[in-house]
Design an enzyme around this catalytic site. Structure first.
Site, PDB file in Angstrom:
ATOM      1  CB  THR A 209      -0.204  -4.021   6.069  1.00 16.29           C
ATOM      2  OG1 THR A 209      -1.389  -3.838   5.243  1.00 16.29           O
ATOM      3  CG2 THR A 209       0.485  -2.855   6.016  1.00 16.29           C
TER       4      THR A 209
ATOM      5  CB  THR B   2      -0.850  -0.221   1.288  1.00 12.13           C
ATOM      6  OG1 THR B   2      -1.865  -0.925   0.995  1.00 12.13           O
ATOM      7  CG2 THR B   2      -1.662   1.451   1.283  1.00 12.13           C
TER       8      THR B   2
END
Lengths: 164, 164, 164, 164
Positions: free
Chosen positions: B82, B11
């Site tokens: 993540t 991300t």
């Protein structure tokens, strides 16, 4: 563990006053910054009078020292102007408080494009948790001992000086 | 000291593709991020294929491990998605490389308002210099051991799990 | 149609100088701003000396007038400081050039969070194409005639004044 | 004069959902955008269901038409997705409402770095006050008649088509 965060102003926290057309201080940005980091560790924010560090007097540094002394937390991050960060670090270092105290700030205000503020705060929040007790300056992605650091104003970076 | 920085996507590094109208990968943001931090410590940036960590396969993790093994630097920061940061941390942790390896990423892409990317990178760059050798996840303003961390996907935060 | 864009400085174009710790002028932001707008209409950018409009002298206004007079384009947007935007508008208005000339600027610099610069530029670029020949100030989402406008400095907004 | 602003979603208003890891809709950004513009002209904001314009059905366009018909203001700006902006413009154009209606949007969401949203909104807010009654698309720094415009999806820009 809980982190104490002490805001004292400096470039990090400068705000553009559109009526006067200059950078000054208004509300402290730290509450917004803390939300943005998504930190899950508890943070106790203490906001002292926000000052340009060139305007700091002895009494201001003594107030910062008193806050550090009174803090229950073993790890403290201080947001501070860069121009006299060294002087405050020396006051805190000489007090030998047996806490980990990390001073940081910014070369470009948090609210201006390209600011280093969020990086510096992250860096300081990290090393405040991992360094042994002592007083440190954390700038330019480096940790400096309080008695071996100076700001090179022409270059706009911090650098190591030989200890006495 | 020199820091090795390994970019693997996630991300943190997502970019909005205005033709396709979706978040994808283009140029790695890390060169710009490094300039912005004003780090004076040397940083060697290694850019691996940029991937959403949900798309990472075993071979991708082995490539990251190979990069860590080959690195001359004792301190490594890995930018990673993540969702499977824990899985990569376990591959690296099991290898016991005698280096300090810190994985970090972001919940909001670097180029989106309110991103935690710059804070997380600062945090990771700090603790990579101060933690003993080992593999760590640095997210939410906390350091997690590689074998005691998981992402709570519903809450969007990392948390400690009891070790086995 | 082609739009002429004349940059003269002002708050819109201020840049934070991290060595001096103050807002000043460096490279003009307009090339970046133009790319960002994704304008497909041709734009000819002319960069005059970048000035705080409080520092503008008669000669500076005459140079802006000369640029407007020399421009081949029938529609001109001028980026200008707000404090003496009215004075420059009066010099241009009195010249009665038979072109559509729109002055705009910003209360907050383009590179500071929450800036109105991009909105104002869009607004001015729109009305420069649609208004009849004349000289206008476009600020606060309104079009003002050059001889019926003033800046209310206490409130930080432009307002209409009765014509003489 | 008062401006009516109708928000219908589109890329302009997309928000990054950090739990789902994708762009979606949450609170409308327009109240913040309006504050930021420092507009002194009254603006009445009407927020319709926020949609990706590829998901718009006939009923959604009829609802936008009904809002335009009901509006007391003679000037209306509609924030809309780019992919079917033309289709909505045709519904509104065919209704011949005797108001100035300007559709705009963005190629990059407001909250993503480098967004054209604020420029486009400024442009639309300007021409909505200066164009004669009719329906227009305002994108890429140009005004297009409702029946002579299409989006070139490969290039990501709007362009004129010959009228029928």
């Amino acid at each position: 563990m809980t982190l104490r965060l002490i805001a004292t102003g400096g470039t990090f926290d400068k705000h553009y006053d559109e009526i006067r057309g200059e950078l000054t201080f208004a509300d402290c940005h730290l509450p917004e910054v803390i939300r943005r980091t998504r930190m899950t560790m508890p943070v106790n924010l203490e906001t002292l009078p926000l000052l340009d560090s060139l305007d700091m007097q002895d009494a201001d540094r003594q107030r910062i020292l008193a806050s550090c002394r009174a803090a229950a937390e073993p790890a403290i991050v201080i947001i501070h102007g860069t121009d006299t960060m060294r002087e405050t670090a020396q006051v805190l270092g000489a007090a030998a408080l047996n806490k980990t105290i990390v001073l940081t700030g910014a070369m470009v205000p948090y609210e201006i494009a390209g600011s280093d503020a969020l990086f510096n705060f992250g860096f300081a929040a990290g090393v405040a948790q991992t360094l042994p007790a002592g007083v440190y300056v954390a700038m330019n992605g480096q940790v400096f001992a309080w008695d071996r650091v100076r700001k090179n104003r022409a270059a706009g970076v911090f650098e190591t000086v030989s200890g006495s």
